[in-house]
Motif scaffolding. Structure first.
Motif, PDB file in Angstrom:
ATOM      1  N   UNK A  83       1.104  -1.077  -0.098  1.00 50.33           N
ATOM      2  CA  UNK A  83       0.009   0.249   0.352  1.00 50.33           C
ATOM      3  C   UNK A  83       1.016   1.350  -0.202  1.00 50.33           C
ATOM      4  N   UNK A  84       1.677   1.296   0.702  1.00 50.83           N
ATOM      5  CA  UNK A  84       2.608   2.043   0.523  1.00 50.83           C
ATOM      6  C   UNK A  84       3.343   2.458  -0.922  1.00 50.83           C
ATOM      7  N   UNK A  85       3.046   1.583  -1.713  1.00 47.81           N
ATOM      8  CA  UNK A  85       3.433   2.146  -2.643  1.00 47.81           C
ATOM      9  C   UNK A  85       3.075   2.544  -3.709  1.00 47.81           C
ATOM     10  N   UNK A  86       1.503   2.409  -3.641  1.00 47.40           N
ATOM     11  CA  UNK A  86      -0.112   3.420  -4.158  1.00 47.40           C
ATOM     12  C   UNK A  86       0.051   4.457  -3.692  1.00 47.40           C
ATOM     13  N   UNK A  87      -0.004   4.388  -2.035  1.00 44.45           N
ATOM     14  CA  UNK A  87      -0.677   5.659  -1.588  1.00 44.45           C
ATOM     15  C   UNK A  87       0.384   7.022  -1.037  1.00 44.45           C
ATOM     16  N   UNK A 112      11.695  -1.166   0.939  1.00 50.15           N
ATOM     17  CA  UNK A 112      11.619   0.048  -0.218  1.00 50.15           C
ATOM     18  C   UNK A 112      11.772   0.844   0.678  1.00 50.15           C
ATOM     19  N   UNK A 113      11.978   1.790  -0.195  1.00 49.07           N
ATOM     20  CA  UNK A 113      12.296   3.231   0.446  1.00 49.07           C
ATOM     21  C   UNK A 113      12.134   4.723  -0.174  1.00 49.07           C
ATOM     22  N   UNK A 114      11.976   5.794  -0.229  1.00 51.43           N
ATOM     23  CA  UNK A 114      11.145   6.596  -0.525  1.00 51.43           C
ATOM     24  C   UNK A 114      11.934   8.512  -0.894  1.00 51.43           C
ATOM     25  N   UNK A 115      12.293   8.780  -1.189  1.00 48.87           N
ATOM     26  CA  UNK A 115      13.061  10.280  -0.984  1.00 48.87           C
ATOM     27  C   UNK A 115      11.465  11.008  -0.571  1.00 48.87           C
ATOM     28  N   UNK A 156       0.936  10.126  -3.005  1.00 47.02           N
ATOM     29  CA  UNK A 156      -0.127  10.325  -3.465  1.00 47.02           C
ATOM     30  C   UNK A 156      -0.670  11.555  -2.797  1.00 47.02           C
ATOM     31  N   UNK A 157       0.014  10.673  -1.180  1.00 46.44           N
ATOM     32  CA  UNK A 157      -0.645  12.292  -0.456  1.00 46.44           C
ATOM     33  C   UNK A 157       0.812  13.217   0.250  1.00 46.44           C
ATOM     34  N   UNK A 158       1.568  12.702  -0.592  1.00 43.07           N
ATOM     35  CA  UNK A 158       3.013  13.401   0.614  1.00 43.07           C
ATOM     36  C   UNK A 158       3.833  13.790  -1.001  1.00 43.07           C
ATOM     37  N   UNK A 159       5.329  14.532  -1.162  1.00 46.02           N
ATOM     38  CA  UNK A 159       5.998  14.711  -2.085  1.00 46.02           C
ATOM     39  C   UNK A 159       6.894  13.225  -2.139  1.00 46.02           C
ATOM     40  N   UNK A 160       6.575  12.102  -1.356  1.00 42.30           N
ATOM     41  CA  UNK A 160       7.439  11.841  -1.641  1.00 42.30           C
ATOM     42  C   UNK A 160       7.475  10.657  -2.922  1.00 42.30           C
ATOM     43  N   UNK A 161       9.069   9.743  -3.365  1.00 41.40           N
ATOM     44  CA  UNK A 161       8.510   9.380  -4.473  1.00 41.40           C
ATOM     45  C   UNK A 161       9.584   7.883  -3.971  1.00 41.40           C
TER      46      UNK A 161
END
Length: 220
Positions: free
Chosen positions: A21-25, A69-72, A28-33
């Motif tokens: 779910x983190x990959x999709x949501x 997983x990691x997000x910018x 969408x709700x933050x500036x994270x990539x």
């Protein structure tokens, strides 16, 4: 109450749901990539703190395997938040005359980390992890039941560094400090008698690993 292994399976399912779910949501709700998806494979060595005159035994190298997983989280694409799910162990043995005791703690760990680059190839990371484990006792190779005392949880403070050695291949070193004691033992007196007072020991776990990035986002 559900068995420990049912709780492990539940944690496994919940973790994969959170990862999926983190990959999709999250984007969408933050500036994270989404920055990367990776596998970790390595080994750890457990040292128990506050031993004093307590005879704990010799640690055994334990395998470590996980996925993450990691997000910018900013426009400069330097800070990352990371979510990891991994299998890990804490193994050690104690030898007495004609008797060998092996303690093996196996379980699943959920980590939340922040990562920041020091250079183009080197970065540091820090965060917390929750470790769900079960301890098994072997006496001369024969398993002994420990009852409810064998099922527990530990909260770890984590810090480490990563270094890129080839494209999507990284080598890393990190340490985990357990805040909840994993072991209850009694001190051994001068003539081998066990002291009546129990002592609580916390685990300090250095870990060396290889990280393979299955997906990497190209920086803008």
């Amino acid at each position: 109450m559900p068995s420990f292994f049912l709780r492990i399976k539940a944690a496994y399912v919940v973790c994969w749901i959170l990862l999926a779910t983190s990959v999709f949501f999250i984007p969408k709700f933050t500036n994270a990539q989404l920055a990367d998806v990776y596998l970790n494979v390595g080994g750890s060595y457990t040292v128990f703190l506050r031993k004093g005159d307590i005879q704990v035994g010799k640690s055994i190298l334990s395998p470590e395997m996980g996925v993450g997983l990691s997000f910018y989280i900013n426009d400069k694409q330097n800070w990352k938040i990371k979510s990891e799910f991994k299998y890990s162990g804490r193994n050690y043995n104690t030898t007495f005359p004609q008797t060998e005791f092996q303690f093996r703690a196996w379980g699943l760990q959920l980590n939340g980390l922040a990562e920041y680059p020091f250079s183009q190839k080197c970065s540091g990371e820090a965060g917390i992890g929750v470790y769900f484990y079960q301890t098994f006792l072997f006496e001369n190779g024969v398993i002994k039941l420990l009852g409810d005392q064998s099922k527990s949880v530990d909260l770890n403070l984590i810090a480490g560094v990563n270094y890129q050695i080839y494209e999507s291949l990284f080598i890393g070193f990190r340490t985990s400090l357990g805040l909840i004691p994993m072991v209850k033992v009694k001190a051994v007196g001068k003539f081998g008698e066990m002291d009546g007072k129990q002592h609580l020991l916390n685990a300090f776990t250095p870990e060396l690993f290889l990280r393979v990035k299955l997906y990497r986002r190209n920086k803008v």
